[in-house]
Structures are given as C-alpha cells and as structure tokens.
Design a protein around this motif. Structure first.
Motif, PDB file in Angstrom:
ATOM      1  N   LYS A  46      -9.615   0.147  -5.678  1.00 47.79           N
ATOM      2  CA  LYS A  46     -10.704  -0.573  -5.013  1.00 47.79           C
ATOM      3  C   LYS A  46     -10.171  -1.635  -4.053  1.00 47.79           C
ATOM      4  O   LYS A  46     -10.880  -2.059  -3.136  1.00 47.79           O
ATOM      5  CB  LYS A  46     -11.625  -1.198  -6.047  1.00 47.79           C
ATOM      6  CG  LYS A  46     -10.989  -2.310  -6.880  1.00 47.79           C
ATOM      7  CD  LYS A  46     -11.961  -2.833  -7.926  1.00 47.79           C
ATOM      8  CE  LYS A  46     -11.354  -3.965  -8.746  1.00 47.79           C
ATOM      9  NZ  LYS A  46     -12.291  -4.458  -9.782  1.00 47.79           N
ATOM     10  N   GLN A  47      -8.903  -2.070  -4.261  1.00 47.90           N
ATOM     11  CA  GLN A  47      -8.336  -3.105  -3.406  1.00 47.90           C
ATOM     12  C   GLN A  47      -8.083  -2.612  -1.983  1.00 47.90           C
ATOM     13  O   GLN A  47      -7.763  -3.410  -1.098  1.00 47.90           O
ATOM     14  CB  GLN A  47      -7.034  -3.628  -4.008  1.00 47.90           C
ATOM     15  CG  GLN A  47      -7.203  -4.519  -5.227  1.00 47.90           C
ATOM     16  CD  GLN A  47      -7.505  -3.750  -6.495  1.00 47.90           C
ATOM     17  OE1 GLN A  47      -7.471  -2.526  -6.479  1.00 47.90           O
ATOM     18  NE2 GLN A  47      -7.797  -4.455  -7.585  1.00 47.90           N
ATOM     19  N   ILE A  48      -8.197  -1.312  -1.752  1.00 51.07           N
ATOM     20  CA  ILE A  48      -8.039  -0.792  -0.395  1.00 51.07           C
ATOM     21  C   ILE A  48      -9.156  -1.309   0.510  1.00 51.07           C
ATOM     22  O   ILE A  48      -8.960  -1.542   1.707  1.00 51.07           O
ATOM     23  CB  ILE A  48      -8.032   0.752  -0.427  1.00 51.07           C
ATOM     24  CG1 ILE A  48      -6.812   1.260  -1.226  1.00 51.07           C
ATOM     25  CG2 ILE A  48      -8.018   1.348   0.967  1.00 51.07           C
ATOM     26  CD1 ILE A  48      -5.485   0.920  -0.615  1.00 51.07           C
ATOM     27  N   GLU A  49     -10.343  -1.534  -0.060  1.00 53.08           N
ATOM     28  CA  GLU A  49     -11.494  -2.041   0.690  1.00 53.08           C
ATOM     29  C   GLU A  49     -11.804  -3.470   0.266  1.00 53.08           C
ATOM     30  O   GLU A  49     -11.507  -3.862  -0.869  1.00 53.08           O
ATOM     31  CB  GLU A  49     -12.705  -1.147   0.459  1.00 53.08           C
ATOM     32  CG  GLU A  49     -12.499   0.300   0.922  1.00 53.08           C
ATOM     33  CD  GLU A  49     -13.695   1.162   0.618  1.00 53.08           C
ATOM     34  OE1 GLU A  49     -14.641   0.642  -0.023  1.00 53.08           O
ATOM     35  OE2 GLU A  49     -13.699   2.348   1.009  1.00 53.08           O
ATOM     36  N   PRO A  50     -12.431  -4.264   1.148  1.00 48.55           N
ATOM     37  CA  PRO A  50     -12.783  -5.641   0.773  1.00 48.55           C
ATOM     38  C   PRO A  50     -13.845  -5.673  -0.320  1.00 48.55           C
ATOM     39  O   PRO A  50     -14.676  -4.762  -0.424  1.00 48.55           O
ATOM     40  CB  PRO A  50     -13.313  -6.248   2.087  1.00 48.55           C
ATOM     41  CG  PRO A  50     -13.728  -5.073   2.907  1.00 48.55           C
ATOM     42  CD  PRO A  50     -12.808  -3.962   2.549  1.00 48.55           C
ATOM     43  N   ASP A  51     -13.841  -6.720  -1.114  1.00 42.75           N
ATOM     44  CA  ASP A  51     -14.787  -6.874  -2.215  1.00 42.75           C
ATOM     45  C   ASP A  51     -16.175  -7.213  -1.657  1.00 42.75           C
ATOM     46  O   ASP A  51     -16.367  -8.285  -1.061  1.00 42.75           O
ATOM     47  CB  ASP A  51     -14.301  -7.976  -3.156  1.00 42.75           C
ATOM     48  CG  ASP A  51     -15.145  -8.065  -4.417  1.00 42.75           C
ATOM     49  OD1 ASP A  51     -16.125  -7.301  -4.522  1.00 42.75           O
ATOM     50  OD2 ASP A  51     -14.821  -8.890  -5.282  1.00 42.75           O
ATOM     51  N   PRO A  52     -17.164  -6.344  -1.850  1.00 37.02           N
ATOM     52  CA  PRO A  52     -18.504  -6.638  -1.307  1.00 37.02           C
ATOM     53  C   PRO A  52     -19.196  -7.795  -2.019  1.00 37.02           C
ATOM     54  O   PRO A  52     -20.144  -8.377  -1.479  1.00 37.02           O
ATOM     55  CB  PRO A  52     -19.263  -5.327  -1.521  1.00 37.02           C
ATOM     56  CG  PRO A  52     -18.559  -4.670  -2.659  1.00 37.02           C
ATOM     57  CD  PRO A  52     -17.128  -5.060  -2.542  1.00 37.02           C
ATOM     58  N   SER A  75     -13.435   0.930  -8.447  1.00 37.96           N
ATOM     59  CA  SER A  75     -14.540   0.639  -7.530  1.00 37.96           C
ATOM     60  C   SER A  75     -15.026  -0.782  -7.750  1.00 37.96           C
ATOM     61  O   SER A  75     -15.075  -1.268  -8.893  1.00 37.96           O
ATOM     62  CB  SER A  75     -15.685   1.640  -7.740  1.00 37.96           C
ATOM     63  OG  SER A  75     -16.786   1.315  -6.935  1.00 37.96           O
ATOM     64  N   TRP A  76     -15.412  -1.417  -6.635  1.00 40.11           N
ATOM     65  CA  TRP A  76     -15.960  -2.774  -6.720  1.00 40.11           C
ATOM     66  C   TRP A  76     -17.386  -2.759  -7.267  1.00 40.11           C
ATOM     67  O   TRP A  76     -17.797  -3.697  -7.944  1.00 40.11           O
ATOM     68  CB  TRP A  76     -15.975  -3.423  -5.338  1.00 40.11           C
ATOM     69  CG  TRP A  76     -14.636  -3.756  -4.766  1.00 40.11           C
ATOM     70  CD1 TRP A  76     -14.036  -3.167  -3.702  1.00 40.11           C
ATOM     71  CD2 TRP A  76     -13.730  -4.770  -5.221  1.00 40.11           C
ATOM     72  NE1 TRP A  76     -12.802  -3.741  -3.459  1.00 40.11           N
ATOM     73  CE2 TRP A  76     -12.594  -4.740  -4.388  1.00 40.11           C
ATOM     74  CE3 TRP A  76     -13.767  -5.701  -6.265  1.00 40.11           C
ATOM     75  CZ2 TRP A  76     -11.520  -5.589  -4.551  1.00 40.11           C
ATOM     76  CZ3 TRP A  76     -12.684  -6.557  -6.422  1.00 40.11           C
ATOM     77  CH2 TRP A  76     -11.583  -6.502  -5.578  1.00 40.11           C
ATOM     78  N   THR A  77     -18.104  -1.718  -6.954  1.00 38.35           N
ATOM     79  CA  THR A  77     -19.555  -1.739  -7.194  1.00 38.35           C
ATOM     80  C   THR A  77     -20.027  -0.687  -8.186  1.00 38.35           C
ATOM     81  O   THR A  77     -20.963  -0.940  -8.947  1.00 38.35           O
ATOM     82  CB  THR A  77     -20.297  -1.515  -5.868  1.00 38.35           C
ATOM     83  OG1 THR A  77     -19.834  -0.306  -5.262  1.00 38.35           O
ATOM     84  CG2 THR A  77     -20.030  -2.676  -4.917  1.00 38.35           C
ATOM     85  N   ARG A 135       0.851  -1.191   0.000  1.00 38.36           N
ATOM     86  CA  ARG A 135       0.000   0.000   0.000  1.00 38.36           C
ATOM     87  C   ARG A 135       0.889   1.244   0.000  1.00 38.36           C
ATOM     88  O   ARG A 135       1.785   1.363   0.836  1.00 38.36           O
ATOM     89  CB  ARG A 135      -0.914   0.033   1.222  1.00 38.36           C
ATOM     90  CG  ARG A 135      -2.044  -0.973   1.172  1.00 38.36           C
ATOM     91  CD  ARG A 135      -3.065  -0.646   2.239  1.00 38.36           C
ATOM     92  NE  ARG A 135      -4.209  -1.532   2.200  1.00 38.36           N
ATOM     93  CZ  ARG A 135      -5.356  -1.308   2.830  1.00 38.36           C
ATOM     94  NH1 ARG A 135      -5.493  -0.213   3.575  1.00 38.36           N
ATOM     95  NH2 ARG A 135      -6.355  -2.149   2.739  1.00 38.36           N
ATOM     96  N   GLU A 179      -4.620   6.701  -1.769  1.00 42.20           N
ATOM     97  CA  GLU A 179      -3.950   5.514  -1.244  1.00 42.20           C
ATOM     98  C   GLU A 179      -4.275   4.354  -2.168  1.00 42.20           C
ATOM     99  O   GLU A 179      -5.458   4.060  -2.413  1.00 42.20           O
ATOM    100  CB  GLU A 179      -4.392   5.210   0.181  1.00 42.20           C
ATOM    101  CG  GLU A 179      -3.608   4.051   0.808  1.00 42.20           C
ATOM    102  CD  GLU A 179      -3.999   3.782   2.245  1.00 42.20           C
ATOM    103  OE1 GLU A 179      -3.347   2.944   2.897  1.00 42.20           O
ATOM    104  OE2 GLU A 179      -4.979   4.406   2.714  1.00 42.20           O
TER     105      GLU A 179
END
Length: 662
Positions: free
Chosen positions: A401-407, A364-366, A333, A383
């Motif tokens: 988007k990899q900073i947050e978990p995949d919903p 973005s994942w979504t 990161r 980041e």
C-alpha cells in the motif's frame, strides 16, 4: 492246421458235392413233394474230432513273437517320441511312431516343408493315443517348445546369461523372444534407471537373465537390470572408497521425485534433496533439473554403514544473504513475484533465495481484505516497498500500500463533519449498516442513527444491501481509520415539534403495529411510534386475561399521552386514561344538563324534546334503528316522563313517544 478224422462225414460231404456238381445223383418228377423239399443235413463236426497241426515249433513261435513285440514301442501320452515321415502334403504330414496306427501333423506347425522328405525321422509330441477317429494326435510345435523349455530351465538353474530379442511393447514392459518362447521383461528390469521410452528397445537383441519361472503356466520373467547391477557392484565399491565430504563430482540425473533427485555418480547413487537444489523456493525438483541431465554436485554427507550419499547443488554458489545490505535498503522500491499466499500475507521473491513478506495489513490503505488471495494471485508481478530488513533472521518486511499515498491523510478535507453524501449499502449487521462512500472508504451508520421516529429492531427494516442511501458525516477517526455516518440526520430532529404535539394529557389516535412483551407499539400521526403498556389497555377487554391476543395489527384505537421523554425519544400512551376521562366528561355534561332542566319550564322541555325527536327521525333511514343512548340520556328521559305524568294534557300521546325513543 486243423484235420477232420470222421470218414462218414467225409463221404456225405463228397456225395453232396457230386450233387452240386451235377454227378450221379438226380431228382425226378415222380418223387414225392416232401422228399423234394427235404434238404440234406450238414455234417456235424465235433471238437474232439479236430486235431491241431502246428505249423511252427514252440521255439520258432516264441522267436517270432519276440520279433513282433520289438516292432511295437511302449509309448505314453504327453511324451516326445521319434517318428518316421510316411507322406507329405500341403495340409498335413503323416508320421509313423511305431504304434498300431499312424498320426498326422498340420503342415502349419513346420517352419518349412522344403527340408522334409519321406523317411526322415523327426521328434513329435504325443498329445493323445486315440482321438474320436481312432488316430494318434501328434504335435511338432509342442515337441519343439518342450525341448527349448528344457534348455531354458537348465540356464535358469545355472543362472546363465541368455540372449533375447525384444519383440513388442505391452502394458508394464516388453515381450522378449528367448529361442522361440515369449518371456516378459518388466519396465523396472530394463535398466537401473527409469526408462521412459520402451519403444527404443524394440527390435534389439540384448543379454538377459531369467529371474522367475512358472512351470505350470509356462511363464518366464527376465531381467536386464540384474546384469547391469552386477557390473556396477565393483564400480560402486570403488566410488565409495573415493567419496569425501566437500568433493565436487559429476553425475547424471537418474530419477526425480517430489522430495528430491537421485543422481548416478557412476555406479553409486546419491540423493539431492529438494531443499539443496536452490537457495530460492522450489515447488518441484523438475523446475531445476531434468532426467538424464548431467550436473555438477557437491558431497554434503556420507554414511559408511548405510552407504547413503547426500548431495548439494545450491552449495556450489554463495548464499544471497551475504551481501543483502549492498543490494537492498529500507524505503527502496523493488519488484518481485508472488510465490506463496498464506492467511496472514503474501511472500514475494525479490531474487533467487531472497523473499519478503507483505503482511495482509500492508496491502491496502482503504480496503478490508479478508484473505490475501482475494487481492493477489500466485505468480503476479508486484512492486513493493522495503519496510524492514532482519539479516540475522533472514527476514524482509514489505509493503504494497506504500506505493500509493495514504488517502486517510486528506480524508477530513474530502469528507468534513456535517457534510451530506450519497453512498451504497455494502454490508448490514445487527448493530448497523456499512456504507461505501468511495472505493476503499467505508463508514458505519449505527442502528440508532437510522430513524428519528421508529424503534428499529434490525437495520434490514430500513435498508437493503446494494441500496443507495443519503448520509451525513458525524465523525472521522484517522488513527482508527473509521467514519461515523448518520441517516436520520439528513432531516431535522422532529422531537422538538413532538414535544408540543404529544405533550402529556393530549388525546390522539393510533394504529397497532405489533405486540411486544410488555405492551403494544402504536403508529401515531407524524410517522412516530408510541408505546402502550398492557396495564393501560384493561378497559378494552377486561374479561380476556390474555391481553396480547386481544389486539390485531392495523386496528385504530383512541389514546391519551401519559408520558413524553424528548431525550429518550419515548411516548407512552394509555387507553384506560382516555376512557376514564371520557366518562368523567359525560358525567359533567349530564350534571350540567340537569341543572339547566331545573331552570326551564315543563313546556320548554316538551318543545325541545319534540324537536330533537323529529330531527333524528328525519336523519335516520327507515331500515336502521336508533342508536342506543348513553346512561345519562336515559336518566334524563325518565325524569321527563315523571314530570309529564303530573301533567294532564296529552299524557297518553307523550308516553308513547318516550317508549319509542327508549
């Protein structure tokens, strides 16, 4: 002198003179009136009696004439002449230039009157030999200007250096005083390098060179740069001999452009291109250097023929990609700044000279991002996660988007198939409706899943954008990141009930909704739509060939179901079949009534007929006429009439009643 030689005339003149003086000649009162009024005639002097006596001899006259002509000077307008001061006042100075008249000069044209005296000789400019008052028009100011102009033209022809004083700033340059004459110094000719503050030169006395003259308009253009360039020519030749590739030198930033920086190396200029300023991204050279800044540069290339020098600044530091493996690893990161946005992604600067790309699919994942600028702005601190490093191509792939978990990993747990939810209509297309279940999670309701009973031509017939709608999860695809939704599935399938209600042969009524190419759409009870082909509507208006114009929206017509398909969710009806069945029923009823009449007596028939007539008459209002009978009823009455005729009782009375019923 002129002498008169006529003696008689002299005598008359003398005699007349005596009379005037009161001498011997006297007048008496006894003289006649005519004699008294008569004047003594004047003597007539003839030209031939006049003898000219010369005061000077011819030689003396010629000598005196020559001396007079010498006192008069031959002068022309527009010339400088020498004159002698005759008088001095506060307003004007009178000057004699040897002409038939004197001239005056305004005192304002002289710097000071203290140094002037009567009899002093001065140079003046003859504007005009004679003005409206007949006087000379002289100018001291123009005489001084002409003399200075001649000196300046002499220096211009000889290319000599002349000193001048900077007076004031004007548009594009500075006004310079050259011996009392204003000259123009363009801003580009002040120095070899661009000058930003012209006011710094005001009041200074500097050497100049006259580069351009307009004799007609009396304009002069001077240059200081020409003198400086002449001095630098020798230095330039010396520097060009010493220049070598790879040599580090010092220089002063002379000019900044969009494509690079010009650096003065001490008489020779070199170009520092924008790409050689820094290993990182540079939007404009002014971000790195400023004017008049002293910097160290390295000689990258030199062209002996064109005398061009290429300079470098970033080459003085090592390339940042040389130790990229030691600084960054995949999965790490890191923080960076968005420096450029394109249609396909965002370039993020991790450090000076090292940039990575965040592809639009990795943001973005979504969310469905149409353009990165809608999601990220220039200069924003981000980041990111390093996804890949290509050292040879000098490329780094980054992910946001990899900073947050995949919903989508847990979406099946949150939205199981068959569960009911409420969402917001985000977009409407021809094939369906996109519904937002939560921020970033959208699902699609296909047009076929909007209604059980209606034939939906466009989703906007059912919902509008922004509406809240109840949906059922029909399916989830993690790989494709898609959610299938249904709206009609909120209620149970009514076609199980319709199978019994609208089975083949059932008669019903329906309202016309709209006409289509092959028939009309009918709204039936239970809020379901059916279809009636035009071929099944010929009984409505058999004379009108244009069947589509025969039906208006909202009209209710009786129909008969001729086809029911549960799988295709289709109900086909017919108006013709309904009419044919009705006619068949009426015929059966008539035949049945005829058979019953044969079994009854004539008296029973009369009794029943009278009861029917009385009953109908009491029900109807006097203003309304009886409704028309069907063909079967008319035939029945005719048969009764025939039977009544055979009877002899009340025959006329019964006939009248039958005619009235008809």
């Amino acid at each position: 002198m002129v002498k008169i030689v006529n003696d008689k005339a002299n005598e008359e003149v003398n005699s007349e003179g005596k009379v005037n003086e009161g001498g011997d000649a006297q007048l008496t009162l006894n003289d006649n009136t005519n004699e008294t009024k008569k004047r003594t005639p004047r003597p007539v002097i003839r030209k031939e009696n006049i003898i000219e006596e010369k005061e000077y001899s011819d030689e003396e006259y010629s000598e005196y004439l020559k001396l007079y002509e010498e006192t008069l000077k031959e002068i022309n307008e527009g010339e400088i002449v020498t004159g002698r001061i005759l008088s001095i006042s506060n307003k004007e100075i009178t000057v004699d230039i040897g002409f038939k008249s004197e001239g005056t000069i305004p005192a304002s044209e002289f710097d000071s009157l203290e140094n002037l005296g009567v009899g002093d000789e001065i140079e003046v400019f003859l504007d005009s030999v004679e003005d409206k008052d007949g006087q000379l028009v002289l100018s001291k100011k123009k005489a001084d200007f002409t003399r200075v102009w001649e000196k300046l033209m002499e220096k211009y022809e000889k290319s000599e250096v002349i000193e001048g004083r900077c007076l004031r700033r004007i548009k594009g340059g500075i006004v310079v005083d050259l011996m009392g004459i204003d000259a123009f110094l363009p801003g580009s000719q002040i120095d070899v390098k661009p000058i930003r503050d012209f006011d710094a030169f005001i009041g200074q006395t500097l050497p100049f060179k006259i580069v351009k003259v307009n004799n007609l308009r009396k304009n002069i253009v001077v240059s200081r740069r020409a003198l400086i360039e002449g001095n630098q020519a020798e230095q330039r030749e010396k520097i060009l001999k010493e220049i070598q590739k790879g040599r580090v030198m010092e220089g002063i930033v002379k000019n900044i452009t969009d494509f690079g920086v010009f650096v003065d190396l001490g008489g020779a200029d070199g170009l520092l291109h924008i790409t050689d300023l820094s290993w990182g991204r540079v939007s404009h050279p002014s971000e790195i250097v400023s004017l008049d800044e002293k910097i160290k540069i390295i000689i990258l290339d030199f062209d002996d023929n064109k005398e061009r020098i290429s300079l470098g600044l970033k080459q003085l530091t090592p390339h940042p990609w040389e130790k990229i493996d030691e600084k960054y690893q995949v999965g790490q990161r890191v923080k960076g700044k968005a420096v450029s946005i394109t249609d396909y992604g965002v370039f993020v600067e991790l450090e000076n000279g090292i940039e990575g790309l965040v592809h639009i699919s990795e943001m973005s994942w979504t969310q469905h991002i149409k353009h990165p600028s809608k999601f990220i702005s220039i200069g924003e601190e981000l980041e990111v996660v390093i996804l890949n490093i290509d050292k040879q191509e000098k490329k780094i792939s980054l992910g946001l988007k990899q900073i947050e978990p995949d919903p989508w990993l847990t979406i099946e747990e949150k939205y199981p198939v068959g569960s009911k939810h409420k969402g917001k209509v985000r977009n409407i297309t021809k094939f369906g409706v996109f519904v937002e279940l939560e921020e970033g999670v959208d699902g699609l309701i296909h047009i076929s899943d909007l209604s059980w009973t209606k034939k939906v031509r466009h989703p906007s017939e059912i919902v509008n954008r922004g509406d809240e709608i109840n949906v059922v999860i029909l399916g989830i695809s993690k790989n494709d990141r898609r959610v299938s939704l249904g709206h009609k599935q909120i209620e149970s399938n009514p076609w199980d009930r319709f199978e019994e209600i609208y089975k083949k042969g059932v008669e019903t009524k329906g309202k016309i909704v709209r006409s289509i190419e092959k028939g009309i759409i009918i709204e039936l009870p239970e809020n379901v739509e059916g279809f009636v082909p035009f071929s099944q509507l010929t009984k409505i208006n058999s004379k009108n060939k244009d069947k589509e114009k025969s039906f208006e929206q909202g009209i209710e017509i009786p129909l008969k179901v001729i086809e029911f398909d549960k799988n295709q969710k289709k109900i086909v009806l017919s108006y013709n079949s309904y009419i044919i069945d009705k006619e068949k029923k009426e015929v059966k009823e008539f035949v049945k009534s005829q058979e019953e009449q044969k079994k009854s007596t004539i008296g029973d028939i009369f009794k029943k007929d009278d009861e029917k007539i009385l009953k109908k008459t009491s029900e109807l209002e006097p203003s309304k006429s009886f409704s028309k009978k069907t063909d079967g009823e008319k035939q029945k009455k005719e048969d009764i009439k025939i039977e009544k005729k055979s009877s002899k009782e009340d025959e006329p009375k019964s006939e009248k009643k039958n005619k009235k019923n008809e």
